[in-house]
Design a protein around this motif. Structure first.
Motif, PDB file in Angstrom:
ATOM      1  N   ASP A 164       0.851  -1.179   0.000  1.00 49.38           N
ATOM      2  CA  ASP A 164       0.000   0.000   0.000  1.00 49.38           C
ATOM      3  C   ASP A 164       0.891   1.234   0.000  1.00 49.38           C
ATOM      4  OD1 ASP A 164      -1.921   1.925   0.226  1.00 49.38           O
ATOM      5  OD2 ASP A 164      -2.754   1.206   2.127  1.00 49.38           O
ATOM      6  N   THR A 165       0.820   2.017  -1.066  1.00 49.42           N
ATOM      7  CA  THR A 165       1.678   3.210  -1.180  1.00 49.42           C
ATOM      8  C   THR A 165       0.885   4.495  -0.968  1.00 49.42           C
ATOM      9  OG1 THR A 165       1.352   3.359  -3.584  1.00 49.42           O
ATOM     10  CG2 THR A 165       3.186   1.993  -2.804  1.00 49.42           C
ATOM     11  N   THR A 166      -0.299   4.393  -0.373  1.00 45.21           N
ATOM     12  CA  THR A 166      -1.101   5.582  -0.103  1.00 45.21           C
ATOM     13  C   THR A 166      -0.309   6.573   0.744  1.00 45.21           C
ATOM     14  OG1 THR A 166      -3.121   4.244  -0.155  1.00 45.21           O
ATOM     15  CG2 THR A 166      -3.267   6.424   0.865  1.00 45.21           C
ATOM     16  N   GLY A 167      -0.221   7.806   0.313  1.00 48.59           N
ATOM     17  CA  GLY A 167       0.506   8.828   1.053  1.00 48.59           C
ATOM     18  C   GLY A 167       2.000   8.835   0.828  1.00 48.59           C
ATOM     19  N   ALA A 168       2.501   7.873   0.039  1.00 52.78           N
ATOM     20  CA  ALA A 168       3.955   7.765  -0.136  1.00 52.78           C
ATOM     21  C   ALA A 168       4.524   8.843  -1.046  1.00 52.78           C
ATOM     22  CB  ALA A 168       4.315   6.384  -0.689  1.00 52.78           C
ATOM     23  N   GLU A 169       3.643   9.645  -1.696  1.00 51.80           N
ATOM     24  CA  GLU A 169       4.153  10.701  -2.576  1.00 51.80           C
ATOM     25  C   GLU A 169       4.969  11.737  -1.823  1.00 51.80           C
ATOM     26  OE1 GLU A 169      -0.277  11.596  -1.783  1.00 51.80           O
ATOM     27  OE2 GLU A 169       1.007   9.860  -2.164  1.00 51.80           O
ATOM     28  N   LYS A 170       4.802  11.808  -0.493  1.00 57.45           N
ATOM     29  CA  LYS A 170       5.607  12.730   0.310  1.00 57.45           C
ATOM     30  C   LYS A 170       7.075  12.306   0.323  1.00 57.45           C
ATOM     31  CE  LYS A 170       1.688  13.241   3.479  1.00 57.45           C
ATOM     32  NZ  LYS A 170       1.214  12.954   4.860  1.00 57.45           N
ATOM     33  N   THR A 171       7.300  11.023   0.180  1.00 60.24           N
ATOM     34  CA  THR A 171       8.640  10.447   0.313  1.00 60.24           C
ATOM     35  C   THR A 171       9.239   9.986  -1.003  1.00 60.24           C
ATOM     36  OG1 THR A 171       7.722   9.537   2.365  1.00 60.24           O
ATOM     37  CG2 THR A 171       9.964   8.891   1.792  1.00 60.24           C
ATOM     38  N   PHE A 172       8.373   9.622  -1.960  1.00 65.49           N
ATOM     39  CA  PHE A 172       8.830   9.029  -3.213  1.00 65.49           C
ATOM     40  C   PHE A 172       8.360   9.874  -4.399  1.00 65.49           C
ATOM     41  CE2 PHE A 172       8.533   5.627  -0.127  1.00 65.49           C
ATOM     42  CZ  PHE A 172       9.711   4.910  -0.319  1.00 65.49           C
ATOM     43  N   PRO A 173       9.192  10.787  -4.897  1.00 61.98           N
ATOM     44  CA  PRO A 173       8.806  11.591  -6.070  1.00 61.98           C
ATOM     45  C   PRO A 173       8.550  10.693  -7.278  1.00 61.98           C
ATOM     46  CG  PRO A 173      10.783  12.467  -5.012  1.00 61.98           C
ATOM     47  CD  PRO A 173      10.524  11.136  -4.406  1.00 61.98           C
ATOM     48  N   ASN A 224      -1.693   6.715 -12.136  1.00 62.92           N
ATOM     49  CA  ASN A 224      -1.963   7.043 -10.734  1.00 62.92           C
ATOM     50  C   ASN A 224      -1.115   6.127  -9.860  1.00 62.92           C
ATOM     51  OD1 ASN A 224      -4.289   8.940 -11.205  1.00 62.92           O
ATOM     52  ND2 ASN A 224      -5.146   7.088 -12.133  1.00 62.92           N
ATOM     53  N   PRO A 225       0.117   6.520  -9.577  1.00 64.31           N
ATOM     54  CA  PRO A 225       1.077   5.588  -8.987  1.00 64.31           C
ATOM     55  C   PRO A 225       0.896   5.286  -7.505  1.00 64.31           C
ATOM     56  CG  PRO A 225       2.089   7.722  -9.332  1.00 64.31           C
ATOM     57  CD  PRO A 225       0.736   7.795  -9.955  1.00 64.31           C
ATOM     58  N   PHE A 226       0.114   6.086  -6.767  1.00 69.74           N
ATOM     59  CA  PHE A 226       0.048   5.885  -5.320  1.00 69.74           C
ATOM     60  C   PHE A 226      -1.305   5.324  -4.902  1.00 69.74           C
ATOM     61  CE2 PHE A 226       3.210   9.248  -5.975  1.00 69.74           C
ATOM     62  CZ  PHE A 226       4.312   8.616  -5.412  1.00 69.74           C
ATOM     63  N   ARG A 246      15.158   6.209  -6.802  1.00 70.46           N
ATOM     64  CA  ARG A 246      16.269   5.958  -7.716  1.00 70.46           C
ATOM     65  C   ARG A 246      16.607   7.238  -8.461  1.00 70.46           C
ATOM     66  NH1 ARG A 246      16.914   0.555  -9.179  1.00 70.46           N
ATOM     67  NH2 ARG A 246      17.795   1.175 -11.164  1.00 70.46           N
ATOM     68  N   ASN A 247      17.852   7.358  -8.855  1.00 69.27           N
ATOM     69  CA  ASN A 247      18.244   8.451  -9.743  1.00 69.27           C
ATOM     70  C   ASN A 247      17.910   8.020 -11.165  1.00 69.27           C
ATOM     71  OD1 ASN A 247      19.271  10.077  -7.652  1.00 69.27           O
ATOM     72  ND2 ASN A 247      21.204   8.951  -7.680  1.00 69.27           N
ATOM     73  N   ILE A 248      16.666   8.261 -11.595  1.00 73.59           N
ATOM     74  CA  ILE A 248      16.188   7.703 -12.862  1.00 73.59           C
ATOM     75  C   ILE A 248      16.746   8.462 -14.055  1.00 73.59           C
ATOM     76  CG2 ILE A 248      14.120   7.340 -14.260  1.00 73.59           C
ATOM     77  CD1 ILE A 248      12.717   6.386 -11.782  1.00 73.59           C
ATOM     78  N   ALA A 249      16.537   9.741 -14.133  1.00 68.14           N
ATOM     79  CA  ALA A 249      17.058  10.525 -15.257  1.00 68.14           C
ATOM     80  C   ALA A 249      16.814  12.006 -14.989  1.00 68.14           C
ATOM     81  CB  ALA A 249      16.393  10.119 -16.567  1.00 68.14           C
ATOM     82  N   GLU A 250      17.751  12.822 -15.451  1.00 71.99           N
ATOM     83  CA  GLU A 250      17.601  14.266 -15.351  1.00 71.99           C
ATOM     84  C   GLU A 250      17.975  14.891 -16.689  1.00 71.99           C
ATOM     85  OE1 GLU A 250      19.939  15.684 -12.135  1.00 71.99           O
ATOM     86  OE2 GLU A 250      18.910  14.497 -10.608  1.00 71.99           O
ATOM     87  N   GLY A 251      17.345  15.991 -17.019  1.00 66.89           N
ATOM     88  CA  GLY A 251      17.700  16.702 -18.238  1.00 66.89           C
ATOM     89  C   GLY A 251      17.149  16.047 -19.486  1.00 66.89           C
ATOM     90  N   LYS A 252      17.188  16.792 -20.585  1.00 61.65           N
ATOM     91  CA  LYS A 252      16.577  16.336 -21.833  1.00 61.65           C
ATOM     92  C   LYS A 252      17.403  15.299 -22.581  1.00 61.65           C
ATOM     93  CE  LYS A 252      13.567  20.201 -23.036  1.00 61.65           C
ATOM     94  NZ  LYS A 252      13.161  21.125 -24.125  1.00 61.65           N
ATOM     95  N   THR A 253      18.673  15.130 -22.211  1.00 57.00           N
ATOM     96  CA  THR A 253      19.510  14.180 -22.957  1.00 57.00           C
ATOM     97  C   THR A 253      19.808  12.910 -22.164  1.00 57.00           C
ATOM     98  OG1 THR A 253      21.613  15.132 -22.211  1.00 57.00           O
ATOM     99  CG2 THR A 253      20.590  16.111 -24.173  1.00 57.00           C
TER     100      THR A 253
END
Length: 530
Positions: A164-173, A224-226, A246-253
């Protein structure tokens, strides 16, 4: 890893411990050193997951415990634990001798932790990592991970149920978190067995890879991920289900590493830009995938490349915008590193004026090692490839185009696969080969240069694998029956009709068996998650 029982010399320098007893309860308190605190406050993202391994005490019976975070100054002064978020449980309820539990906390708030018990357990070691939420039963010590609010540690309830990830958006962007899976040792990698995950109204499917036991779904792939995430079919395939930062990706490239099956339905609202989203195939490093908003934008990126690399009568020449203005490249694209380097090197040598999106493409390829800019400014081949599809294609067509282009990406990247394709092309009966070659020549939207044996074999393979095996005969019979084929390739088309496309079916079966054995993929399916 920091040992928490004070027995290790290094741990004594980095961890302070004391015990408080009250009635029948015993509370172990652990305080972080300044060194620990300094490291924690540097944590990227502001949150940590603080874990502790709970083991049996040698002296006493029992097993109940409560684990939580100590704040600033509490280690030295606290005598009784006030109300706060904790992880509670009873060690041994599922037969386990040890149990790891963890709780999320702001890195700047954690100054230590406590384990309150009935005296029957002790804290053996602790660890600090990126925030996580879920369960991992794949190792020798089960791990139950909780969010900031804590919860009840119950292995029996955790196993195979979901989280259950309800409310986890505070911790997990959303942009930098993922749902990670570990498949059990008994999980099947047979191309048929998939675990269904009910993801807050969406259904996702994951299959076990041939070469590893792990997989993941970035949160940005979900609408709707949470909320409640449950395993609704073949739950026994999964031994670990964790939401992690996780450090998934940053920037356009910088690409998002993911399975291509997730790209087809990736919510556009979660794109990092408006024109496109950039991905990298998680199983084939260096194979980039662009999902582009419109055909027009896709043409800006790839139309000149299409004429330079593949179009018969135009290959090897850079054509100006005035020539290309009323022309269309393809609805989807694929290019290997060598051809991309040749294109940009020719533009450099000739000082040819590329458009802004072509220059952006050059940077994307350079930043990801597909092409290399040498010290003298020349462009050379790196590794990998790039493929693209467009949002403007209908969903059913996006799925087929992604399969078609994805097989090209593997063909570019894997020599053993190329060699197998070459052998199957040589085994294809003459009549089918002649029809396919003629079709490529007389279809204006393709206009492939069929004198290029590499291109011809590459396209043969993609046509054999872009649809499920059982659909191949009808696909080619329909193609050969159309007026286009009957007008421009009648003798060759009639052969396909007379034989029921048997040669194509045989080739598709052989290629399907190969890709399933190598990667647990199938004709019509280049994905393990969708």
């Amino acid at each position: 890893m920091m040992a928490a029982d004070g027995t290790d010399a290094n741990a004594k320098r980095t961890m302070m411990t004391r015990t408080v007893k009250s009635g029948g309860a015993e509370t172990q308190l652990f305080g972080f050193s300044e060194e620990n605190i300094s490291a924690l406050t540097k944590n990227d993202g502001g949150f940590i997951s603080l874990g502790v391994v709970i083991g049996k005490s040698e002296k006493k019976s029992g097993g109940k415990f409560a684990f939580g975070i100590l704040g600033d100054g509490e280690f030295k002064t606290i005598k009784e634990i006030p109300a706060r978020a904790t992880v509670k449980g009873t060690l041994g309820e599922a037969g386990e001798e040890k149990l790891k539990v963890s709780i999320c906390a702001r890195s700047g708030d954690a100054r230590g932790f406590f384990v309150m018990s009935d005296g029957g357990v002790r804290a053996e070691e602790c660890s600090v990592g990126v925030q996580s939420l879920g369960y991992d039963l794949s190792g020798s010590i089960p791990h139950l991970a909780f969010g900031q609010d804590g919860g009840t540690a119950d292995i029996k309830k955790a196993s195979g149920r979901g989280i259950d990830t309800t409310g986890a958006e505070k911790t997990f962007p959303v942009s930098s978190s993922a749902l990670e899976f570990i498949f059990s040792d008994k999980a099947a990698a047979d191309g048929k067995t998939a675990t269904e995950i009910a993801f807050n109204g969406e259904k996702f499917y994951v299959r076990k890879p041939k070469s590893s036991s792990t997989s993941l779904i970035p949160l940005s792939a979900a609408k709707n991920p949470f909320g409640n995430i449950s395993l609704t079919q073949n739950a026994g395939q999964i031994s670990s289900l964790m939401l992690t930062r996780r450090n998934i990706a940053e920037g356009k490239t910088e690409p998002i590493k993911t399975d291509p099956g997730l790209v087809v339905w990736w919510p556009k609202k979660n794109w990092r830009g408006t024109d496109y989203e950039l991905f990298e195939w998680d199983r084939f490093p260096g194979v980039l995938l662009m999902d582009i908003a419109t055909y027009s934008i896709q043409d800006d990126f790839f139309r000149r490349l299409a004429y330079f690399v593949e179009k018969a009568g135009y290959r090897g020449t850079l054509y100006p915008d005035t020539f290309l203005a009323d022309k269309h490249g393809y609805n989807a694209h694929d290019y290997k590193a060598k051809n991309l380097a040749e294109f940009f090197e020719k533009a450099r040598v000739e000082k040819f004026p590329l458009n802004e999106r072509e220059l952006l493409l050059k940077k994307i390829l350079c930043d990801n090692g597909v092409i290399v800019i040498e010290k003298d400014g020349s462009v050379s081949e790196g590794r990998g490839a790039i493929i693209s599809i467009s949002q403007e294609s209908q969903p059913y067509l996006r799925k087929q185009l992604l399969a078609h282009e994805g097989w090209h990406g593997i063909f570019f990247s894997d020599k053993d696969f190329r060699d197998f394709v070459y052998r199957q092309y040589d085994l294809l009966d003459d009549g089918c080969r002649e029809y396919l070659t003629r079709y490529f020549q007389v279809t204006p939207s393709l206009n492939y240069d069929t004198s290029d044996e590499y291109l011809l074999r590459n396209e043969f393979m993609a046509y054999m694998l872009q649809k499920p095996v059982e659909d191949i005969p009808k696909y080619f019979i329909d193609m050969a029956s159309r007026r286009h084929s009957q007008d421009l390739a009648k003798p060759e088309a009639d052969y396909v009709l007379a034989t029921g496309a048997a040669g194509f079916l045989k080739a598709s079966k052989a290629l399907d068996a190969y890709v399933n054995e190598r990667w647990n993929l199938n004709a019509g399916r280049i994905w393990l998650a969708n």
